[in-house]
Design a protein around this motif. Structure first.
Motif, short mmCIF file in Angstrom:
data_model
loop_
_atom_site.label_atom_id
_atom_site.label_comp_id
_atom_site.label_asym_id
_atom_site.label_seq_id
_atom_site.Cartn_x
_atom_site.Cartn_y
_atom_site.Cartn_z
N TYR A 162 0.72 -1.23 0.18
CA TYR A 162 0.15 0.08 -0.06
C TYR A 162 0.73 1.38 0.07
O TYR A 162 0.48 2.22 -0.59
N ARG A 163 2.00 1.12 0.89
CA ARG A 163 2.73 2.50 0.82
C ARG A 163 3.48 2.61 -0.51
O ARG A 163 3.61 4.02 -1.15
N GLY A 164 3.89 1.50 -1.31
CA GLY A 164 4.20 1.79 -2.56
C GLY A 164 3.22 2.33 -3.57
O GLY A 164 3.68 3.20 -4.48
N GLN A 165 2.13 1.86 -3.56
CA GLN A 165 1.02 2.53 -4.45
C GLN A 165 0.59 3.75 -4.04
O GLN A 165 0.49 4.52 -5.11
N MET A 166 0.73 4.21 -2.48
CA MET A 166 0.45 5.51 -2.53
C MET A 166 1.67 6.48 -3.19
O MET A 166 1.34 7.51 -3.62
N ALA A 167 2.91 6.07 -3.05
CA ALA A 167 3.96 6.88 -3.42
C ALA A 167 3.72 6.97 -5.02
O ALA A 167 3.99 8.14 -5.57
N LYS A 168 3.47 5.79 -5.73
CA LYS A 168 3.22 5.90 -7.04
C LYS A 168 2.11 6.89 -7.53
O LYS A 168 2.40 7.85 -8.33
N TRP A 169 1.14 6.94 -6.91
CA TRP A 169 -0.17 7.88 -7.02
C TRP A 169 0.34 9.37 -6.83
O TRP A 169 0.06 10.22 -7.43
N LEU A 170 1.01 9.47 -5.74
CA LEU A 170 1.49 10.90 -5.39
C LEU A 170 2.61 11.30 -6.65
O LEU A 170 2.42 12.44 -7.09
N LEU A 171 3.44 10.41 -6.87
CA LEU A 171 4.13 10.65 -8.06
C LEU A 171 3.65 11.02 -9.39
O LEU A 171 3.84 12.21 -9.95
N THR A 172 2.53 10.36 -9.78
CA THR A 172 1.74 10.40 -10.91
C THR A 172 0.99 11.92 -10.69
O THR A 172 0.91 12.78 -11.51
N VAL A 173 0.37 12.21 -9.39
CA VAL A 173 -0.44 13.68 -9.44
C VAL A 173 0.71 14.51 -9.54
O VAL A 173 0.31 15.66 -10.22
N PHE A 174 1.81 14.67 -8.96
CA PHE A 174 2.80 15.62 -8.88
C PHE A 174 3.32 16.00 -10.41
O PHE A 174 3.33 17.09 -10.84
N GLY A 175 3.41 14.75 -11.12
CA GLY A 175 3.82 14.86 -12.52
C GLY A 175 2.65 15.51 -13.27
O GLY A 175 3.24 16.51 -14.12
N PHE A 176 1.44 15.22 -13.19
CA PHE A 176 0.67 15.83 -13.97
C PHE A 176 0.29 17.38 -13.67
O PHE A 176 0.22 18.13 -14.41
#
Length: 66
Positions: free
Chosen positions: A18-32
């Motif tokens: 779950y921690r890894g998935q949250m980090a991936k989502w945050l990275l995606t939101v930051f990138g957009f």
């Protein structure tokens, strides 16, 4: 990496997942957000290229960590 294995470590393994998935989502939101802020006027190719770059960098990081 999963340093814990077996039935007793299930909670730790799931929390790391779950921690890894949250980090991936945050990275995606930051990138957009970065694309929306820096590219003026916004174009669809820039958006898709930015998304592909983020996916490739994520895959590269996973490959590098292994």
């Amino acid at each position: 990496m999963f340093w814990y294995t077996g039935y007793r470590a299930r909670q730790h393994i799931v929390s790391q997942l779950y921690r890894g998935q949250m980090a991936k989502w945050l990275l995606t939101v930051f990138g957009f957000a970065l694309i929306f802020i820096t590219v003026q006027p916004l174009s669809a190719p820039a958006l898709f290229i930015g998304f592909m770059v983020m996916q490739i960098s994520h895959s590269w990081m996973l490959w590098h960590i292994r």
